[in-house]
Design a protein around this motif. Structure first.
Motif, PDB file in Angstrom:
ATOM      1  N   LYS A  74      29.257 106.764  91.573  1.00 40.69           N
ATOM      2  CA  LYS A  74      29.032 105.595  90.728  1.00 40.69           C
ATOM      3  C   LYS A  74      29.504 105.863  89.300  1.00 40.69           C
ATOM      4  O   LYS A  74      30.050 104.977  88.638  1.00 40.69           O
ATOM      5  N   GLN A  75      29.318 107.103  88.833  1.00 38.50           N
ATOM      6  CA  GLN A  75      29.756 107.468  87.489  1.00 38.50           C
ATOM      7  C   GLN A  75      31.260 107.290  87.324  1.00 38.50           C
ATOM      8  O   GLN A  75      31.738 106.800  86.298  1.00 38.50           O
ATOM      9  N   ILE A  76      32.023 107.663  88.346  1.00 38.86           N
ATOM     10  CA  ILE A  76      33.474 107.490  88.309  1.00 38.86           C
ATOM     11  C   ILE A  76      33.822 106.005  88.218  1.00 38.86           C
ATOM     12  O   ILE A  76      34.638 105.583  87.387  1.00 38.86           O
ATOM     13  N   LEU A  77      33.178 105.201  89.061  1.00 43.80           N
ATOM     14  CA  LEU A  77      33.483 103.768  89.084  1.00 43.80           C
ATOM     15  C   LEU A  77      33.069 103.074  87.786  1.00 43.80           C
ATOM     16  O   LEU A  77      33.786 102.207  87.277  1.00 43.80           O
ATOM     17  N   ILE A  78      31.899 103.432  87.252  1.00 42.23           N
ATOM     18  CA  ILE A  78      31.459 102.836  85.985  1.00 42.23           C
ATOM     19  C   ILE A  78      32.472 103.138  84.889  1.00 42.23           C
ATOM     20  O   ILE A  78      32.821 102.284  84.069  1.00 42.23           O
ATOM     21  N   ASN A  79      32.964 104.365  84.895  1.00 40.53           N
ATOM     22  CA  ASN A  79      33.967 104.768  83.915  1.00 40.53           C
ATOM     23  C   ASN A  79      35.230 103.915  84.049  1.00 40.53           C
ATOM     24  O   ASN A  79      35.748 103.373  83.065  1.00 40.53           O
ATOM     25  N   GLY A 105      37.068 102.586  70.588  1.00 42.46           N
ATOM     26  CA  GLY A 105      35.927 103.481  70.684  1.00 42.46           C
ATOM     27  C   GLY A 105      36.048 104.412  71.876  1.00 42.46           C
ATOM     28  O   GLY A 105      37.000 104.365  72.646  1.00 42.46           O
ATOM     29  N   GLY A 106      35.054 105.286  72.037  1.00 52.36           N
ATOM     30  CA  GLY A 106      35.040 106.214  73.160  1.00 52.36           C
ATOM     31  C   GLY A 106      35.380 107.630  72.732  1.00 52.36           C
ATOM     32  O   GLY A 106      35.944 107.863  71.657  1.00 52.36           O
ATOM     33  N   THR A 107      35.013 108.584  73.592  1.00 54.55           N
ATOM     34  CA  THR A 107      35.216 109.994  73.272  1.00 54.55           C
ATOM     35  C   THR A 107      36.470 110.565  73.905  1.00 54.55           C
ATOM     36  O   THR A 107      36.913 111.652  73.544  1.00 54.55           O
ATOM     37  N   GLY A 108      37.033 109.878  74.898  1.00 51.75           N
ATOM     38  CA  GLY A 108      38.161 110.442  75.624  1.00 51.75           C
ATOM     39  C   GLY A 108      37.725 111.438  76.684  1.00 51.75           C
ATOM     40  O   GLY A 108      38.565 112.153  77.244  1.00 51.75           O
ATOM     41  N   LEU A 109      36.415 111.507  76.976  1.00 53.12           N
ATOM     42  CA  LEU A 109      35.916 112.447  77.979  1.00 53.12           C
ATOM     43  C   LEU A 109      35.729 111.818  79.351  1.00 53.12           C
ATOM     44  O   LEU A 109      35.663 112.522  80.355  1.00 53.12           O
ATOM     45  N   GLY A 110      35.608 110.498  79.401  1.00 51.77           N
ATOM     46  CA  GLY A 110      35.276 109.836  80.659  1.00 51.77           C
ATOM     47  C   GLY A 110      36.246 110.118  81.792  1.00 51.77           C
ATOM     48  O   GLY A 110      35.847 110.382  82.928  1.00 51.77           O
ATOM     49  N   LEU A 111      37.542 110.079  81.498  1.00 54.05           N
ATOM     50  CA  LEU A 111      38.532 110.258  82.562  1.00 54.05           C
ATOM     51  C   LEU A 111      38.594 111.699  83.043  1.00 54.05           C
ATOM     52  O   LEU A 111      38.768 111.945  84.235  1.00 54.05           O
ATOM     53  N   ILE A 112      38.464 112.664  82.139  1.00 55.41           N
ATOM     54  CA  ILE A 112      38.495 114.056  82.578  1.00 55.41           C
ATOM     55  C   ILE A 112      37.242 114.374  83.399  1.00 55.41           C
ATOM     56  O   ILE A 112      37.295 115.125  84.374  1.00 55.41           O
ATOM     57  N   ILE A 113      36.096 113.786  83.029  1.00 49.86           N
ATOM     58  CA  ILE A 113      34.887 113.968  83.837  1.00 49.86           C
ATOM     59  C   ILE A 113      35.099 113.380  85.223  1.00 49.86           C
ATOM     60  O   ILE A 113      34.740 113.991  86.239  1.00 49.86           O
ATOM     61  N   SER A 114      35.701 112.199  85.292  1.00 50.04           N
ATOM     62  CA  SER A 114      35.982 111.574  86.590  1.00 50.04           C
ATOM     63  C   SER A 114      36.887 112.460  87.436  1.00 50.04           C
ATOM     64  O   SER A 114      36.666 112.631  88.645  1.00 50.04           O
ATOM     65  N   LEU A 142      35.512 100.541 107.012  1.00 50.66           N
ATOM     66  CA  LEU A 142      34.752 101.673 106.478  1.00 50.66           C
ATOM     67  C   LEU A 142      33.347 101.698 107.069  1.00 50.66           C
ATOM     68  O   LEU A 142      32.754 100.640 107.328  1.00 50.66           O
ATOM     69  N   PRO A 143      32.780 102.884 107.277  1.00 50.87           N
ATOM     70  CA  PRO A 143      31.401 102.974 107.778  1.00 50.87           C
ATOM     71  C   PRO A 143      30.423 102.287 106.828  1.00 50.87           C
ATOM     72  O   PRO A 143      30.626 102.267 105.616  1.00 50.87           O
ATOM     73  N   GLN A 144      29.362 101.727 107.388  1.00 48.89           N
ATOM     74  CA  GLN A 144      28.349 101.086 106.571  1.00 48.89           C
ATOM     75  C   GLN A 144      27.643 102.089 105.673  1.00 48.89           C
ATOM     76  O   GLN A 144      27.312 101.798 104.535  1.00 48.89           O
ATOM     77  N   LEU A 145      27.419 103.291 106.202  1.00 47.23           N
ATOM     78  CA  LEU A 145      26.746 104.340 105.444  1.00 47.23           C
ATOM     79  C   LEU A 145      27.628 105.576 105.354  1.00 47.23           C
ATOM     80  O   LEU A 145      28.296 105.945 106.318  1.00 47.23           O
ATOM     81  N   LEU A 146      27.633 106.193 104.162  1.00 46.81           N
ATOM     82  CA  LEU A 146      28.330 107.440 103.952  1.00 46.81           C
ATOM     83  C   LEU A 146      27.342 108.452 103.381  1.00 46.81           C
ATOM     84  O   LEU A 146      26.239 108.088 102.961  1.00 46.81           O
ATOM     85  N   CYS A 147      27.739 109.713 103.357  1.00 51.87           N
ATOM     86  CA  CYS A 147      26.865 110.759 102.861  1.00 51.87           C
ATOM     87  C   CYS A 147      27.579 111.526 101.746  1.00 51.87           C
ATOM     88  O   CYS A 147      28.703 111.999 101.943  1.00 51.87           O
ATOM     89  N   GLY A 148      26.947 111.616 100.590  1.00 49.51           N
ATOM     90  CA  GLY A 148      27.535 112.311  99.456  1.00 49.51           C
ATOM     91  C   GLY A 148      26.701 112.076  98.218  1.00 49.51           C
ATOM     92  O   GLY A 148      25.539 111.651  98.306  1.00 49.51           O
ATOM     93  N   ASP A 149      27.279 112.326  97.048  1.00 44.80           N
ATOM     94  CA  ASP A 149      26.581 112.146  95.786  1.00 44.80           C
ATOM     95  C   ASP A 149      26.888 110.759  95.235  1.00 44.80           C
ATOM     96  O   ASP A 149      27.879 110.568  94.523  1.00 44.80           O
ATOM     97  N   ALA A 150      26.035 109.796  95.562  1.00 44.99           N
ATOM     98  CA  ALA A 150      26.265 108.407  95.153  1.00 44.99           C
ATOM     99  C   ALA A 150      26.237 108.259  93.638  1.00 44.99           C
ATOM    100  O   ALA A 150      26.992 107.465  93.076  1.00 44.99           O
TER     101      ALA A 150
END
Length: 219
Positions: A96-101, A166-175, A84-92
């Motif tokens: 990150k929000q997807i991965l944290i979820n 716990g949780g709202t059940g929104l995390g996966l749909i947001i991802s 994979l390239p060392q650097l990518l361009c996008g909304d980090a």
């Protein structure tokens, strides 16, 4: 609450303040989820385009989740394809929000074993690539019926999950919505008692310095 904790000396008072802090963070997470899904549904969410290091992003996520994992005796690892390239361009931030979820859910629904974050290119060309991210755990797993209920608003694997974990059940749909905004998608493969792998595919541009030089055809 944070300021009060700095001054608190009484053990019972500190306990009360810590519980208050936990409740406040839980409410803040719910509000943030609702605001995010509202922005997405209203087509008001815009994605940033900036260079970032994927390896650094994954390391940041694992550091953020390390304390929660250690508290349950879980081990966090990463496997990033060196091609994979060392650097990518996008909304980090949104990536990150997807991965944290995903990593947060893996910790929540695991009682032992390891959690692995994997990254590789699904498809690529000179200017962009489809990045595949996976988070694999050895947790409770999901039945086919439970998997079908995921990635829908306010839904978890079953109704008891909200009460127990716990949780709202929104995390996966947001991802899922975020991945689709990045020309990708999300999904899961799982087996009861064995564990789950949640994946996300997103399209990212190569950073300018990582792009191969353009060849001008002879006249």
């Amino acid at each position: 609450t944070t300021l009060a904790l700095h001054r608190a000396v009484d053990a019972q008072q500190i306990d009360f303040l810590n519980k208050s802090m936990g409740a406040a963070k839980h409410l803040l997470a719910i509000i943030n989820d609702i605001l995010d899904i509202s922005q997405i549904e209203a087509e008001r969410m815009t994605l940033e385009q900036a260079n970032f290091s994927l390896g650094q992003l994954i390391d940041d996520v694992l550091r953020m989740q390390d304390e929660a994992a250690r508290a349950k005796g879980l081990h966090l690892y990463r496997e990033v394809d060196p091609a994979l390239p060392q650097l990518l361009c996008g909304d980090a931030l949104r990536l990150k929000q997807i991965l944290i979820n995903y990593v947060g859910n893996a910790i929540k629904f695991s009682e032992h074993g390891q959690i692995i974050v994997r990254a590789r290119a699904e498809q690529e060309n000179g200017l962009s690539l489809l990045l595949r991210l996976e988070v694999t755990d050895q947790g409770i797993g999901l039945s086919p019926d439970q998997q079908a209920r995921l990635f829908q608003p306010f839904m978890q694997g079953d109704d008891s999950s909200t009460r127990k974990y716990g949780g709202t059940g929104l995390g996966l749909i947001i991802s899922k919505r975020l991945a689709r905004l990045m020309d990708g998608d999300t999904g899961v493969t799982s087996e009861i008692g064995v564990g789950s792998t949640f994946w996300a595919i997103v399209r990212l541009r190569r950073a300018a310095e990582e792009r191969p030089p353009e060849i001008t055809p002879p006249h």
